[in-house]
Design an enzyme around this catalytic site. Structure first.
Site, PDB file in Angstrom:
ATOM      1  N   ALA A  16     -52.512 -34.377  10.347  1.00  0.00           N
ATOM      2  CA  ALA A  16     -52.377 -35.813  10.073  1.00  0.00           C
ATOM      3  C   ALA A  16     -51.448 -36.109   8.902  1.00  0.00           C
ATOM      4  O   ALA A  16     -51.345 -37.254   8.463  1.00  0.00           O
ATOM      5  CB  ALA A  16     -53.756 -36.406   9.796  1.00  0.00           C
ATOM      6  N   ARG A  21     -40.925 -34.577   4.927  1.00  0.00           N
ATOM      7  CA  ARG A  21     -39.736 -33.722   4.729  1.00  0.00           C
ATOM      8  C   ARG A  21     -38.990 -33.458   6.035  1.00  0.00           C
ATOM      9  O   ARG A  21     -37.860 -32.973   6.023  1.00  0.00           O
ATOM     10  CB  ARG A  21     -40.159 -32.394   4.070  1.00  0.00           C
ATOM     11  CG  ARG A  21     -40.515 -32.550   2.596  1.00  0.00           C
ATOM     12  CD  ARG A  21     -41.225 -31.327   2.031  1.00  0.00           C
ATOM     13  NE  ARG A  21     -42.658 -31.325   2.350  1.00  0.00           N
ATOM     14  CZ  ARG A  21     -43.510 -30.364   1.983  1.00  0.00           C
ATOM     15  NH1 ARG A  21     -43.061 -29.314   1.302  1.00  0.00           N
ATOM     16  NH2 ARG A  21     -44.783 -30.438   2.312  1.00  0.00           N
ATOM     17  N   GLN A  81     -57.405 -39.417  10.928  1.00  0.00           N
ATOM     18  CA  GLN A  81     -57.475 -39.600   9.477  1.00  0.00           C
ATOM     19  C   GLN A  81     -56.604 -40.825   9.205  1.00  0.00           C
ATOM     20  O   GLN A  81     -55.381 -40.758   9.365  1.00  0.00           O
ATOM     21  CB  GLN A  81     -56.916 -38.352   8.757  1.00  0.00           C
ATOM     22  CG  GLN A  81     -57.020 -38.447   7.245  1.00  0.00           C
ATOM     23  CD  GLN A  81     -56.182 -37.384   6.530  1.00  0.00           C
ATOM     24  OE1 GLN A  81     -55.293 -36.767   7.125  1.00  0.00           O
ATOM     25  NE2 GLN A  81     -56.452 -37.179   5.249  1.00  0.00           N
ATOM     26  N   ASN A 177     -50.888 -19.127  -0.686  1.00  0.00           N
ATOM     27  CA  ASN A 177     -51.869 -19.597   0.286  1.00  0.00           C
ATOM     28  C   ASN A 177     -51.162 -19.986   1.582  1.00  0.00           C
ATOM     29  O   ASN A 177     -50.268 -20.824   1.589  1.00  0.00           O
ATOM     30  CB  ASN A 177     -52.585 -20.819  -0.330  1.00  0.00           C
ATOM     31  CG  ASN A 177     -53.440 -21.553   0.682  1.00  0.00           C
ATOM     32  OD1 ASN A 177     -53.977 -20.938   1.611  1.00  0.00           O
ATOM     33  ND2 ASN A 177     -53.565 -22.864   0.502  1.00  0.00           N
ATOM     34  N   TYR A 393     -27.839 -42.089  49.660  1.00  0.00           N
ATOM     35  CA  TYR A 393     -28.212 -43.292  48.909  1.00  0.00           C
ATOM     36  C   TYR A 393     -27.406 -44.469  49.414  1.00  0.00           C
ATOM     37  O   TYR A 393     -26.169 -44.426  49.427  1.00  0.00           O
ATOM     38  CB  TYR A 393     -27.930 -43.034  47.430  1.00  0.00           C
ATOM     39  CG  TYR A 393     -28.402 -44.102  46.490  1.00  0.00           C
ATOM     40  CD1 TYR A 393     -29.676 -44.639  46.599  1.00  0.00           C
ATOM     41  CD2 TYR A 393     -27.584 -44.548  45.457  1.00  0.00           C
ATOM     42  CE1 TYR A 393     -30.115 -45.605  45.718  1.00  0.00           C
ATOM     43  CE2 TYR A 393     -28.019 -45.507  44.563  1.00  0.00           C
ATOM     44  CZ  TYR A 393     -29.285 -46.036  44.694  1.00  0.00           C
ATOM     45  OH  TYR A 393     -29.720 -46.994  43.807  1.00  0.00           O
TER      46      TYR A 393
HETATM   47  C1  UD1 Z   1     -50.575 -26.790   1.898  1.00  0.00           C
HETATM   48  C2  UD1 Z   1     -51.475 -26.211   0.829  1.00  0.00           C
HETATM   49  C3  UD1 Z   1     -50.751 -25.092   0.099  1.00  0.00           C
HETATM   50  C4  UD1 Z   1     -50.332 -24.039   1.106  1.00  0.00           C
HETATM   51  C5  UD1 Z   1     -49.562 -24.637   2.278  1.00  0.00           C
HETATM   52  C6  UD1 Z   1     -49.410 -23.572   3.353  1.00  0.00           C
HETATM   53  C7  UD1 Z   1     -52.861 -28.063   0.128  1.00  0.00           C
HETATM   54  C8  UD1 Z   1     -53.155 -29.066  -0.925  1.00  0.00           C
HETATM   55  N1  UD1 Z   1     -51.847 -27.260  -0.106  1.00  0.00           N
HETATM   56  O1  UD1 Z   1     -49.431 -27.334   1.255  1.00  0.00           O
HETATM   57  O2  UD1 Z   1     -51.582 -24.496  -0.867  1.00  0.00           O
HETATM   58  O3  UD1 Z   1     -49.535 -23.060   0.450  1.00  0.00           O
HETATM   59  O4  UD1 Z   1     -50.247 -25.763   2.844  1.00  0.00           O
HETATM   60  O5  UD1 Z   1     -49.299 -24.066   4.618  1.00  0.00           O
HETATM   61  O6  UD1 Z   1     -53.567 -27.998   1.109  1.00  0.00           O
HETATM   62  N2  UD1 Z   1     -52.426 -32.857   6.479  1.00  0.00           N
HETATM   63  C9  UD1 Z   1     -53.356 -33.738   6.986  1.00  0.00           C
HETATM   64  N3  UD1 Z   1     -53.717 -34.813   6.224  1.00  0.00           N
HETATM   65  C10 UD1 Z   1     -53.211 -35.012   4.973  1.00  0.00           C
HETATM   66  C11 UD1 Z   1     -52.288 -34.093   4.460  1.00  0.00           C
HETATM   67  C12 UD1 Z   1     -51.915 -33.007   5.241  1.00  0.00           C
HETATM   68  O7  UD1 Z   1     -53.834 -33.595   8.116  1.00  0.00           O
HETATM   69  O8  UD1 Z   1     -53.613 -35.997   4.346  1.00  0.00           O
HETATM   70  C13 UD1 Z   1     -52.016 -31.706   7.343  1.00  0.00           C
HETATM   71  C14 UD1 Z   1     -50.532 -31.695   7.621  1.00  0.00           C
HETATM   72  O9  UD1 Z   1     -50.248 -32.386   8.832  1.00  0.00           O
HETATM   73  C15 UD1 Z   1     -50.216 -30.218   7.707  1.00  0.00           C
HETATM   74  C16 UD1 Z   1     -51.276 -29.563   6.847  1.00  0.00           C
HETATM   75  O10 UD1 Z   1     -52.282 -30.518   6.652  1.00  0.00           O
HETATM   76  O11 UD1 Z   1     -50.332 -29.725   9.027  1.00  0.00           O
HETATM   77  C17 UD1 Z   1     -50.699 -29.130   5.504  1.00  0.00           C
HETATM   78  O12 UD1 Z   1     -50.160 -30.256   4.868  1.00  0.00           O
HETATM   79  P1  UD1 Z   1     -48.788 -30.163   4.061  1.00  0.00           P
HETATM   80  O13 UD1 Z   1     -48.524 -31.487   3.460  1.00  0.00           O
HETATM   81  O14 UD1 Z   1     -47.749 -29.535   4.877  1.00  0.00           O
HETATM   82  O15 UD1 Z   1     -49.237 -29.185   2.886  1.00  0.00           O
HETATM   83  P2  UD1 Z   1     -48.326 -28.235   2.005  1.00  0.00           P
HETATM   84  O16 UD1 Z   1     -47.647 -29.043   0.973  1.00  0.00           O
HETATM   85  O17 UD1 Z   1     -47.486 -27.402   2.873  1.00  0.00           O
HETATM   86 CA    CA Z   2     -46.947 -27.452   5.001  1.00  0.00          CA
END
Ligand code: UD1
Ligand code: CA
Length: 477
Positions: A16, A21, A81, A177, A393
């Protein structure tokens, strides 16, 4: 290894996020690599690892997209969400939808290269260690933006530090992570509600690690066996990088399974494609979607097959096919276009510059040279001469053409549909055929009329040339 994870585990795919980016009007989970969307790929990873029930946390925009409903199935629930308030908040949105599962496998939707085997290792480690949380990490060059995994003096994980919050010491950590977590469900719901928002106002799932440790719970980590598994997709450069890694994996799997690729670097094969043994794929060839190719076939160079079925021993050169079927030993191309519904029978020859659409071409028939065949059935052994056009056609409606077995359509025939040409009948070069032709009869002219007493004496599949020039046949007779 855990026995049958399907019963106790629910997968929660976090999908969600804003995905800003990507700079896209398409939600990030619907961006694709190797013929699957990121969301389909995440679902595939979990299902292959044995997790049957899946909850997808979607943004309102993703939830409203018809492509999402097209990709969902019975074992899948979508929860919305409503605002992207962070990964922890996203997981909490799923709490009412996990059906009392005891264990959660939480997956970021944008990590398409994690293998099902690695997920199975996580499940087993989690259960064997009696952990509350097990996370997947990568060790080595840390990709931009990933959270660092901090371990205590005893080597136990103590927290994840997000890059934006990291000091120099945390930035120097070479373990990160990956965004895949096993969690005991009760612990997860307990911890998440207690988490405080970050400076950006988001609730981070990653803060649950330190919270669990503070609670005296066990946190374990599995290090991904290869850094190529933990490439995330946050922008389109990373999407291209992930696509390249996945394609290389797919090619390697097929080569190890007995498929020859003369230039793997220019061979593009989607995830769902199937290929038989001893088939050769030549350079600049794309096998896409649900395409399947039989054994001993030769595909390419320069060929694109999308959702197309190719039989054993077929050859397709420099051609393009979409939702078509190509029979055993058929030869297609160079430069043919098979459009949806083209069913090319066994031993058929479709030569250069032929276009076939919504037509069934019977066994051994020939369309050797530039032609358009649409909404047509062609009987076995028929010969379609160069420049034949089924005029299907009328400006409003498409009409059908039926060409009988062993019929011989002369060069440059215009077959004005609806039209039926009987078995063994012939049309003279340049005919404009507007009326049905009885079996065995020769018609010629504009408009074409029967030529009295000129039945074809030897309706046959063999001919001196497949060019459809009736005169050369007549001279022989
Ligand atoms: C996140 C992790 C980071 C990790 C990385 C690896 C957190 C805070 N950080 O960062 O430690 O190294 O993933 O993949 O979790 N999403 C939601 N709802 C939201 C925000 C995000 O569903 O409100 C989903 C996104 O669609 C995505 C995933 O969660 O699929 C990760 O979100 P993203 O914003 O890409 O996190 P990163 O900054 O990559
Ligand atoms: Ca990510």
């Amino acid at each position: 290894m855990t026995s049958n994870p399907g019963n106790r585990w629910v997968g929660v795919i976090l999908a969600a996020g804003a995905g800003s980016r990507m700079r896209s009007s398409l939600p990030k989970p619907l961006h694709g690599l190797c013929g699957r969307t990121l969301l389909e790929q995440a679902t595939w990873i979990l299902r292959e690892a044995g997790i049957e029930r899946i909850v997808v946390v979607a943004s309102p925009m993703l939830a409203a997209d018809p492509r999402l409903s097209a990709a969902t199935d019975d074992g899948m629930t979508i929860v919305v969400q409503s605002e992207p308030l962070g990964t922890g908040h996203a997981l909490l949105s799923a709490s009412g939808s996990t059906g009392g599962a005891s264990h959660l496998l939480v997956a970021n939707a944008d990590m398409p290269l994690i293998t099902p085997g690695t997920v199975q290792t996580m499940l087993a480690t989690h259960v064997d260690a009696g952990a509350a949380i097990t996370l997947l990490t990568g060790k080595g060059d840390v990709p931009e933006g990933f959270g660092r995994v901090r371990r205590g003096p005893d080597g136990q994980v103590i927290e994840i530090v997000e890059q934006v919050d990291a000091d120099e010491a945390a930035l120097a950590i070479d373990e990160f992570n990956a965004g895949y977590y096993c969690m005991d469900a009760d612990v997860a719901w307990d911890l998440l509600v207690g988490l405080k928002p970050s400076a950006k106002g988001e609730i981070y799932i990653t803060d649950a690690i330190a919270a669990a440790v503070a609670d005296g719970r066990r946190v374990t980590a599995v290090i991904a066996p290869d850094l190529s598994e933990v490439i995330g997709v946050n922008d389109r450069t990373e999407l291209a990088a992930a696509d390249a890694v996945l394609r290389a994996r797919i090619r390697r799997r097929w080569m190890l399974d007995g498929v020859t690729m003369t230039d793997p670097d220019t061979t593009y094969i989607d995830s769902e494609v199937m290929i038989g043994r001893d088939t050769t794929i030549k350079p600049n060839t794309h096998l896409l979607g649900s395409t399947s190719v039989g054994a001993d076939a030769m595909i390419g160079p320069g060929t694109v097959l999308e959702d197309t079925v190719v039989g054993d021993g077929a050859r397709v050169v420099s051609s393009h096919a979409e939702s078509a079927t190509i029979g055993d030993r058929a030869t297609v191309g160079p430069f043919s276009h098979l459009r949806p519904g083209a069913v090319i029978g066994p031993d058929v020859h479709v030569g250069n510059y032929a276009e076939v659409k919504d037509s069934v071409i019977g066994p051994g028939a020939k369309i050797g040279h530039f032609s358009y065949v649409g909404d047509t059935t062609v009987g076995a052994g028929a010969n379609i001469g160069a420049g034949t056009v089924t005029c299907n056609y009328d400006g409003d409606v498409k009409h059908q053409t039926h060409i009988g077995e062993n019929a011989f359509i002369g060069s440059g025939s215009m077959l004005v549909a609806p039209l039926s040409i009987g078995p063994g009948a012939s049309t003279g070069a340049g005919s404009v055929v507007t009326r049905d032709v009885a079996p065995g009869i020769l018609v010629a002219g504009v408009p074409a009329r029967p030529i009295p007493g000129r039945k074809r004496s030897h309706p046959t599949t063999e001919g001196p040339s497949s060019s459809g020039d009736i005169r050369s046949r007549e001279k022989r007779q």
